[in-house]
Design an enzyme around this catalytic site. Structure first.
Site, PDB file in Angstrom:
ATOM      1  CB  SER A   1      -0.945  -0.044   1.204  1.00  0.00           C
ATOM      2  OG  SER A   1      -1.787   1.096   1.241  1.00  0.00           O
TER       3      SER A   1
ATOM      4  CE1 TYR B   1      -0.668   5.508  -5.304  1.00  0.00           C
ATOM      5  CE2 TYR B   1      -0.615   6.811  -3.296  1.00  0.00           C
ATOM      6  CZ  TYR B   1      -0.122   5.774  -4.067  1.00  0.00           C
ATOM      7  OH  TYR B   1       0.905   5.000  -3.594  1.00  0.00           O
TER       8      TYR B   1
ATOM      9  CE  LYS C   1      -1.265   2.362  -3.279  1.00  0.00           C
ATOM     10  NZ  LYS C   1      -0.826   0.994  -3.637  1.00  0.00           N
TER      11      LYS C   1
END
Length: 289
Positions: free
Chosen positions: A142, A156, A160
């Protein structure tokens, strides 16, 4: 304190091995005598490792993790090639850089499809085989961006945070089968990710004269953040974590990741404590102690 097991030769399945952390993982694993099923969209990037180690310890598979049928096929082929896989590493990914309103629908879908749904697909394809063989490890690469929000990285961050939520729940589901999971949260890493692994939105003029505009220019010039993580040391720490039993639920790598993560979690806990009375006030009357 988790026990550290003596080194055993293992078989690994690693996605995104053409460069960066995935490439370093593959190299280190082969040097120490392990076997690797390495996937990449650009398989020619691994030709030198195949020539050096042969296909008895390294099998390379072309894979785009956004293709569900290909994921199932490649996972099946890897298990068939080696008989078993001890460690699954979800490493493939990329970043979308830009303000939320600048991104196209297609860019956001690609971001989530690669970083969130890709690992979900790979993991779901492997779970029946891991159960049948009596266990294994799943390592999800991650980012500290799975705990901390950053400007111009909303898609983004969403990918994650989403994948970390998936593995938080999955860990509880699969532990009875001897399957353990680890979420790895690196900070900045000295790889080609920023120059080659990031897609960019088309900037809106409205942001150009703001602090975000300055931040964007600094990021693209490589001056906004000091990139301090050593990809070899990060890869080695990931490998070492698999020798620990039980597996660490999370592995924070990099002083920047540690400091950012700690500051964020301390503030989040303080915010939570400040809301205690409001939280309790909304319980139903007959639920109050």
């Amino acid at each position: 304190m988790p026990a550290t097991a003596p080194h055993l030769h293992r078989t690994w399945f690693v996605t995104g091995t053409s460069s960066g952390i995935g490439r370093q993982l593959t190299e280190l694993l082969l040097v120490r005598g392990d076997r690797v099923a390495a996937t990449a969209r650009r398989t020619h990037a691994l030709d030198d490792l195949v020539a050096e180690h042969g296909d008895d310890r390294l099998r390379v598979f072309a894979l785009d993790v956004t293709d569900p049928a290909a994921v199932r096929r490649v996972v099946d082929e890897a298990f068939a090639a080696f008989g078993r896989v001890d460690v699954m590493v979800n490493n493939a990914g990329y970043g979308l850089f830009g303000a939320a309103e600048e991104a196209t629908d297609e860019q956001i879908v690609r971001q989530l499809d690669t970083n969130l749904l890709g690992p979900v697909r790979v993991t779901r394809a492997a779970l029946p085989r891991l159960r049948d063989q009596g266990g294994g490890r799943i390592v999800q690469i991650s980012s500290i961006g799975g705990q901390v929000g950053f400007p111009l990285m909303s898609a983004y961050n969403a990918s994650k945070w989403g994948v970390e939520g998936f593995f938080e729940s999955l860990r509880l589901e699969v532990e009875p089968f001897g399957i353990q999971t680890t979420i790895v949260e690196p900070g900045t890493v000295r790889t080609a990710f920023v120059s080659q692994g990031i897609d960019r939105t088309r900037p809106l003029e409205a942001y150009e004269d703001t602090d975000l505009g300055d931040y964007r220019r600094g990021m693209l010039a490589g001056t906004a953040l000091p990139f301090i993580g050593d990809p070899v040391r990060i890869a080695r720490a990931v490998i070492d974590s698999v020798d620990r039993d039980p597996a660490p639920a999370r592995l924070v790598l990099g002083s920047d990741a540690y400091e950012l993560g700690r500051t964020t979690l301390v503030q989040r806990l303080a915010d939570l404590e400040a809301q205690r009375s409001v939280a309790y006030s909304t319980d139903a009357e007959d639920a109050r102690g």
